[in-house]
Scaffold this motif. Structure first.
Motif, PDB file in Angstrom:
ATOM      1  N   ASP A 129       0.768  -1.252  -0.042  1.00 15.05           N
ATOM      2  CA  ASP A 129      -0.172   0.200   0.053  1.00 15.05           C
ATOM      3  C   ASP A 129       0.651   1.520   0.090  1.00 15.05           C
ATOM      4  O   ASP A 129       0.574   2.306  -0.542  1.00 15.05           O
ATOM      5  CB  ASP A 129      -0.973   0.035   1.226  1.00 15.05           C
ATOM      6  N   GLU A 130       1.965   1.278   0.671  1.00 14.33           N
ATOM      7  CA  GLU A 130       2.673   2.376   0.545  1.00 14.33           C
ATOM      8  C   GLU A 130       3.425   2.593  -0.755  1.00 14.33           C
ATOM      9  O   GLU A 130       3.619   3.644  -0.889  1.00 14.33           O
ATOM     10  CB  GLU A 130       3.791   2.281   1.678  1.00 14.33           C
ATOM     11  N   ARG A 131       3.782   1.769  -1.297  1.00 13.06           N
ATOM     12  CA  ARG A 131       4.430   1.661  -2.513  1.00 13.06           C
ATOM     13  C   ARG A 131       3.411   2.462  -3.592  1.00 13.06           C
ATOM     14  O   ARG A 131       3.483   2.945  -4.484  1.00 13.06           O
ATOM     15  CB  ARG A 131       4.923   0.453  -3.100  1.00 13.06           C
ATOM     16  N   ILE A 132       1.975   1.721  -3.346  1.00 20.23           N
ATOM     17  CA  ILE A 132       0.987   2.404  -4.493  1.00 20.23           C
ATOM     18  C   ILE A 132       0.728   3.780  -4.033  1.00 20.23           C
ATOM     19  O   ILE A 132       0.773   4.625  -4.871  1.00 20.23           O
ATOM     20  CB  ILE A 132      -0.274   1.625  -3.979  1.00 20.23           C
ATOM     21  N   HIS A 133       0.590   4.167  -2.993  1.00 21.09           N
ATOM     22  CA  HIS A 133       0.559   5.684  -2.671  1.00 21.09           C
ATOM     23  C   HIS A 133       1.701   6.291  -2.965  1.00 21.09           C
ATOM     24  O   HIS A 133       1.510   7.683  -3.276  1.00 21.09           O
ATOM     25  CB  HIS A 133       0.359   5.846  -1.071  1.00 21.09           C
ATOM     26  N   ARG A 134       2.930   6.006  -2.944  1.00 17.32           N
ATOM     27  CA  ARG A 134       4.044   6.741  -3.139  1.00 17.32           C
ATOM     28  C   ARG A 134       4.143   7.070  -4.711  1.00 17.32           C
ATOM     29  O   ARG A 134       4.677   8.113  -5.174  1.00 17.32           O
ATOM     30  CB  ARG A 134       5.178   6.134  -2.782  1.00 17.32           C
ATOM     31  N   ARG A 135       3.743   6.402  -5.802  1.00 19.70           N
ATOM     32  CA  ARG A 135       3.525   6.573  -6.862  1.00 19.70           C
ATOM     33  C   ARG A 135       2.330   6.814  -7.636  1.00 19.70           C
ATOM     34  O   ARG A 135       2.491   7.059  -8.846  1.00 19.70           O
ATOM     35  CB  ARG A 135       4.254   5.035  -7.788  1.00 19.70           C
ATOM     36  N   ARG A 149       6.209  -3.519 -30.511  1.00 20.23           N
ATOM     37  CA  ARG A 149       5.350  -2.626 -29.735  1.00 20.23           C
ATOM     38  C   ARG A 149       6.169  -1.280 -29.233  1.00 20.23           C
ATOM     39  O   ARG A 149       5.894  -0.338 -29.097  1.00 20.23           O
ATOM     40  CB  ARG A 149       4.407  -3.260 -28.886  1.00 20.23           C
ATOM     41  N   LEU A 150       7.130  -1.956 -28.215  1.00 18.99           N
ATOM     42  CA  LEU A 150       7.936  -1.101 -27.581  1.00 18.99           C
ATOM     43  C   LEU A 150       9.183  -0.912 -27.887  1.00 18.99           C
ATOM     44  O   LEU A 150      10.339  -1.378 -27.493  1.00 18.99           O
ATOM     45  CB  LEU A 150       8.060  -1.761 -26.071  1.00 18.99           C
ATOM     46  N   ALA A 151       9.460  -0.447 -29.201  1.00 23.33           N
ATOM     47  CA  ALA A 151      10.645  -0.359 -30.101  1.00 23.33           C
ATOM     48  C   ALA A 151      11.467   0.929 -29.477  1.00 23.33           C
ATOM     49  O   ALA A 151      11.375   1.741 -30.536  1.00 23.33           O
ATOM     50  CB  ALA A 151      10.567  -0.537 -31.556  1.00 23.33           C
ATOM     51  N   HIS A 152      11.937   0.868 -28.571  1.00 20.53           N
ATOM     52  CA  HIS A 152      12.479   2.048 -28.031  1.00 20.53           C
ATOM     53  C   HIS A 152      13.647   1.913 -27.289  1.00 20.53           C
ATOM     54  O   HIS A 152      13.787   0.685 -26.287  1.00 20.53           O
ATOM     55  CB  HIS A 152      11.464   3.132 -26.857  1.00 20.53           C
ATOM     56  N   PRO A 153      14.814   2.731 -27.402  1.00 19.07           N
ATOM     57  CA  PRO A 153      15.987   2.196 -26.856  1.00 19.07           C
ATOM     58  C   PRO A 153      15.727   2.233 -25.219  1.00 19.07           C
ATOM     59  O   PRO A 153      15.228   3.004 -24.645  1.00 19.07           O
ATOM     60  CB  PRO A 153      17.030   3.393 -27.115  1.00 19.07           C
ATOM     61  N   VAL A 154      16.435   1.296 -24.513  1.00 18.05           N
ATOM     62  CA  VAL A 154      16.246   1.156 -23.093  1.00 18.05           C
ATOM     63  C   VAL A 154      17.425   1.949 -22.383  1.00 18.05           C
ATOM     64  O   VAL A 154      18.783   1.785 -22.482  1.00 18.05           O
ATOM     65  CB  VAL A 154      16.184  -0.234 -22.360  1.00 18.05           C
ATOM     66  N   ALA A 155      17.140   2.970 -21.474  1.00 20.65           N
ATOM     67  CA  ALA A 155      18.020   3.718 -21.084  1.00 20.65           C
ATOM     68  C   ALA A 155      18.225   3.532 -19.734  1.00 20.65           C
ATOM     69  O   ALA A 155      19.046   4.348 -18.823  1.00 20.65           O
ATOM     70  CB  ALA A 155      17.590   5.383 -21.501  1.00 20.65           C
ATOM     71  N   GLY A 156      17.726   2.415 -18.917  1.00 20.36           N
ATOM     72  CA  GLY A 156      17.846   2.465 -17.233  1.00 20.36           C
ATOM     73  C   GLY A 156      16.635   1.505 -17.016  1.00 20.36           C
ATOM     74  O   GLY A 156      15.989   0.880 -17.851  1.00 20.36           O
ATOM     75  N   GLU A 157      16.542   1.318 -15.655  1.00 15.47           N
ATOM     76  CA  GLU A 157      15.670   0.377 -14.955  1.00 15.47           C
ATOM     77  C   GLU A 157      14.985   1.190 -13.954  1.00 15.47           C
ATOM     78  O   GLU A 157      15.465   1.971 -13.234  1.00 15.47           O
ATOM     79  CB  GLU A 157      16.432  -1.066 -14.516  1.00 15.47           C
ATOM     80  N   VAL A 158      13.838   0.594 -13.709  1.00 15.38           N
ATOM     81  CA  VAL A 158      12.934   1.070 -12.622  1.00 15.38           C
ATOM     82  C   VAL A 158      13.421   0.320 -11.277  1.00 15.38           C
ATOM     83  O   VAL A 158      13.382  -0.946 -11.166  1.00 15.38           O
ATOM     84  CB  VAL A 158      11.524   1.038 -12.990  1.00 15.38           C
ATOM     85  N   GLY A 159      13.831   1.075 -10.249  1.00 13.82           N
ATOM     86  CA  GLY A 159      14.184   0.227  -8.932  1.00 13.82           C
ATOM     87  C   GLY A 159      12.915  -0.220  -8.141  1.00 13.82           C
ATOM     88  O   GLY A 159      11.637   0.180  -8.655  1.00 13.82           O
ATOM     89  N   ASP A 160      13.192  -0.938  -7.125  1.00  9.98           N
ATOM     90  CA  ASP A 160      12.179  -1.534  -6.479  1.00  9.98           C
ATOM     91  C   ASP A 160      11.108  -0.561  -5.815  1.00  9.98           C
ATOM     92  O   ASP A 160      10.124  -0.879  -5.470  1.00  9.98           O
ATOM     93  CB  ASP A 160      12.656  -2.295  -5.178  1.00  9.98           C
ATOM     94  N   ALA A 161      11.588   0.680  -5.548  1.00 10.59           N
ATOM     95  CA  ALA A 161      10.682   1.673  -4.974  1.00 10.59           C
ATOM     96  C   ALA A 161       9.431   2.014  -5.832  1.00 10.59           C
ATOM     97  O   ALA A 161       8.445   2.487  -5.274  1.00 10.59           O
ATOM     98  CB  ALA A 161      11.379   3.110  -4.499  1.00 10.59           C
ATOM     99  N   GLY A 162       9.658   1.738  -7.094  1.00 16.90           N
ATOM    100  CA  GLY A 162       8.489   2.121  -8.138  1.00 16.90           C
ATOM    101  C   GLY A 162       7.888   0.927  -8.574  1.00 16.90           C
ATOM    102  O   GLY A 162       7.219   0.967  -9.461  1.00 16.90           O
ATOM    103  N   LEU A 163       7.956  -0.177  -7.960  1.00 12.91           N
ATOM    104  CA  LEU A 163       7.405  -1.574  -8.159  1.00 12.91           C
ATOM    105  C   LEU A 163       6.494  -2.199  -7.149  1.00 12.91           C
ATOM    106  O   LEU A 163       6.939  -1.897  -5.987  1.00 12.91           O
ATOM    107  CB  LEU A 163       8.441  -2.498  -8.787  1.00 12.91           C
ATOM    108  N   LEU A 164       5.378  -2.703  -7.572  1.00 10.81           N
ATOM    109  CA  LEU A 164       4.516  -3.365  -6.456  1.00 10.81           C
ATOM    110  C   LEU A 164       5.045  -4.727  -5.951  1.00 10.81           C
ATOM    111  O   LEU A 164       4.932  -5.098  -4.767  1.00 10.81           O
ATOM    112  CB  LEU A 164       3.015  -3.485  -6.877  1.00 10.81           C
TER     113      LEU A 164
END
Length: 781
Positions: free
Chosen positions: A61-67, A146-161
């Motif tokens: 729930d905290e991660r949901i609220h933060r993002r 569909r997502l043919a875009h260059p990957v420039a980084g990763e999303v950390g754990d704080a932004g994932l459920l």
């Protein structure tokens, strides 16, 4: 010293003597203690996992609220160096939801989404680790396109459920606030005050907790009774040297306490070790981070006390049923018929409590009503463990004396000790009964009264041709190319391109749909008598007659575009027409206004949403993913919807995934229990099997007898479980006034899973059976 003090010290000495027996009672006793420790350890590990659920939910729930990336303050945010533009570009790939956002910072101090270190440049994206793996996995060509875009980084754990969530942020360019769903933010996150759950989710959560914990309790109760026959013979020897029945019961308690305490320690170790790998494991599409699995201290203490109490109570009850006398254990001399009345009264009491605990859904917020409901569910599920031994005993008595040798050996073994035969089966019967009840509850909650998607749960196949809708808010550039691009997508039969807007009366009322296109496109949406620019038609679908029509299509009536858009006057209706199968349904399934551009006027055209109605072949491979890929290539902001798909409440879907993950874990636990129980039975009958082999009995016959001893109780247990689970699910749905719908294919799959687990466990015991049937098994000390 007073008699009371002597009894107290005598009881302590008896407990200590039982503990020494558990640790130094010979090879047989060591094996039994190890089995108890392993069984209790697995049960405690599962209980500690369950006690981590509140902590995991709090962190989630905290991660949901933060993002949260929506302005919920009802205030105007002006562009500055501290703002960012963001819009939703979610998508779906083969049933997996992918959370997508297009972002464009308006200054160097723009707030970053949780888990994102820096904003991607226009055309680049940052992705979650799970999405990166999915993009590189074989068979994901459509998603890579569909997502043919260059990957420039990763999303950390704080932004994932959870570690397996699919998330990406795509860098945008020239985004405009208020256009195409784009919004401006100056911060991410929003704190919500706690609020009560809806009655449906309360019922589902309570049912899930009971369904998951009862099999664990049954498992632990079976584990502390491993090796009971050897223990009873040792206690008979103690009676021969002068111990009374109270002392033998105390010695048995001390022996079980050692195994239980060691099992609690082993369970803690297993939980802590498994916790380190939590982020790498997903069950039913649900995963957690390592820090999420932090048990609540009060629940840990309650778990330890409950396991100790359960082990002592079960041991005491087992001793009560057996007469341990100085000359042997009096239970092998033919048992009396089990009494049926209290076994049937237990589930009947459960049904009565469930039906009287909740009068209306609002009662689910009351502690007393929820407590009564929990007691009723416990009585109904525990009733399975009470009824099953009586059924097995009665059936073996009726079937005995006939059939092949393996069949007769199996029946005779169950007649001698039917309780041992059903002890491990009780766990899987309770687990399957709970799973069936949960699935019945899910099906009823997912399809409210009048939901047309309920037909899919009753086995009715979908039609070959279906209609999908692709929308692009405020999309006017290259609008003529959209329909042509979708039309050439493999699996698409027809693409009707039009503009769409929603209008409502100024004083409120039902929303009404207007679709604007030239005559060629309008003919794909309805059977028009004739058409020229400036005409307007009222299209009625074939199903509209079943719904009360509340539309007010009259010439010159002033309506409002959207919720807060400009006013617009209804043009004169030229004629009425019947909508074709290519026309998507309106907002409420009523009449839709079809207008040519000249009749609609420039104001309507400026605020319309570019829409493409797609008629596609439902049986084509990956047709929906191909449509989504085409939409993303045209514009990442394209949203694609397939109206025929059932819509499920996200909160309900989240609880469903969590409970199904728990049921899967419980079934694995019960499989371990059955394996340990089967190994214990083979070990207890090792000398008997060796004697049978010495007299010429084939090993195949012994293997068949072991299989029959598993198949017969399991088959009866699954039958009782299916009946009990269906009854429990129907009763819970009745508390909410929901219709009873059954997804028979899923229910049969659950029963089949239980049967497969039982047969698999039996096959795993065969190597031990071969070793036990060797002539060396005739040796005895």
């Amino acid at each position: 010293m007073s008699p009371a003090v002597q009894r107290r010290f005598g009881g302590l000495r008896a407990l200590g003597f039982g503990a020494r027996l558990a640790l130094a009672g010979g090879r047989e006793n060591t094996v039994r203690t190890v089995l108890v420790v392993i069984g209790v350890g697995l049960g405690v590990a599962m209980s500690l996992l369950a006690s981590s659920v509140p902590s995991a939910r709090h962190h989630r729930d905290e991660r949901i609220h933060r993002r949260i990336d929506v302005n919920l303050d009802d205030r105007t945010i002006e562009a500055s160096d501290h703002t960012v533009l963001i819009s939703d570009i979610d998508t779906v790939f083969r049933g997996k939801g992918i959370r997508g956002r297009m972002v464009e910072p308006e200054g160097p101090a723009a707030p970053l989404p949780p888990g994102v270190r820096h904003y991607p440049r226009p055309g680049e994206m940052v992705v979650s680790p799970a999405l990166r793996r999915l993009l590189t996995a074989p068979g994901s060509e459509l998603l890579r396109e569909r997502l043919a875009h260059p990957v420039a980084g990763e999303v950390g754990d704080a932004g994932l459920l959870d570690p397996g969530e699919y998330v990406f942020y795509l860098g945008g360019d020239h985004m405009v606030a208020g256009v195409g769903g784009t919004r401006r933010l100056d911060h991410f996150g929003k704190a919500y005050p706690p609020k009560p759950l809806p009655p449906e989710l309360v019922l589902l959560s309570v049912a899930g907790i009971v369904v998951l914990l009862v099999p664990v309790g049954v498992f632990i109760a079976a584990a502390v009774r491993f090796g009971g026959e050897h223990r009873n013979r040792r206690l008979a020897a103690l009676r021969l040297v002068g111990a009374d029945r109270r002392m033998t019961a105390t010695v048995a308690a001390g022996e079980v306490m050692v195994g239980t305490l060691a099992g609690i320690a082993l369970g803690a170790i297993l939980f802590m070790a498994g916790r380190q790998f939590a982020g790498r494991v997903q069950i039913q599409g649900l995963g957690v981070f390592t820090e999420d699995l932090t048990p609540e201290p009060p629940l840990v203490l309650l778990t330890v006390l409950a396991v100790l109490t359960l082990s002592l109570v079960v041991t005491r009850l087992a001793m009560h049923r057996v007469a341990v006398e100085p000359l042997g254990v009096v239970r092998r001399g033919g048992g009396r018929t089990r009494r049926l009345w209290w076994r049937v009264a237990l589930p009947l009491l459960g049904i009565l409590l469930l039906r009287t605990s909740v009068r209306n859904p609002s009662d689910l917020q009351g502690t007393l009503q929820v407590g009564t409901m929990v007691v009723g569910m416990l009585a109904l599920l525990v009733g399975v463990t009470a009824v099953l031994p009586w059924i097995v005993e009665g059936l073996t008595r009726q079937l005995g004396g006939r059939g092949p040798l393996s069949w007769q050996l199996a029946l005779r073994s169950m007649q001698m000790n039917g309780e041992t035969a059903t002890r491990s089966v009780n766990g899987i019967a309770v687990a399957v009964a709970g799973a069936v009840a949960l699935q019945t509850l899910f099906t009823g909650l997912a399809h409210p009264p009048g939901d047309s998607t309920a037909r899919t749960s009753q086995g009715i196949p979908p039609p070959r041709a279906q209609v999908g809708v692709a929308r692009l808010d405020e999309g006017t550039t290259n609008a003529d190319e959209y329909g042509a691009a979708f039309a050439v997508t493999p699996g698409v039969q027809e693409a009707a391109d039009f503009a769409e807007l929603t209008v409502t009366p100024p004083d409120g009322g039902f929303p009404q749909t207007v679709r604007i296109a030239d005559c060629a496109q309008l003919r794909r949406l309805a059977s028009l008598p004739s058409c020229s620019d400036g005409d307007t038609f009222l299209a009625t679908s074939t199903g509209a007659g079943r719904i009360h029509d509340t539309t007010t299509w009259k010439a010159g009536v002033t309506l409002r575009i959207g919720a807060s858009g400009p006013y617009w006057k209804t043009p004169h209706v030229t004629a009425t027409a019947h909508a074709t199968s290519a026309s998507p349904p309106g907002d409420v399934g009523e009449r839709v206004l079809l207008a040519t551009p000249r009749a609609a006027g420039p104001t309507a055209m400026a605020h319309a949403v570019r829409t493409v109605s797609l008629t596609y072949t439902a049986t084509a491979d990956d047709v929906q993913d191909r449509i989504r890929t085409t939409a993303a290539r045209l514009d990442p902001s394209f949203t694609v919807d397939f109206p025929g798909r059932p819509r499920v409440d996200p909160a309900l879907a989240g609880i469903r995934r969590a409970l199904l993950a728990g049921v899967t874990a419980v079934l694995l636990l019960i499989a371990a229990s059955m394996l340990l129980g089967a190994l214990e039975q083979i070990r207890d009958r090792a000398r008997l099997m060796a004697v049978l082999v010495a007299f010429g009995t084939r090993r195949r016959t012994l293997a068949s007898s072991v299989l029959w001893q598993t198949v017969l109780p399991v088959g009866l247990g699954l039958l009782v479980a299916a009946l009990t689970g269906t009854t429990l699910g129907n009763t819970l749905l009745g508390l909410l006034g929901r219709p009873v719908l059954h997804d028979w294919s899923t229910l049969l799959a659950m029963v089949g899973m239980g049967a497969a687990v039982s047969v698999g466990v039996t096959l795993l015991t065969l190597p031990t059976l071969w070793r036990s049937a060797r002539p060396q098994g005739l040796r005895h000390e």
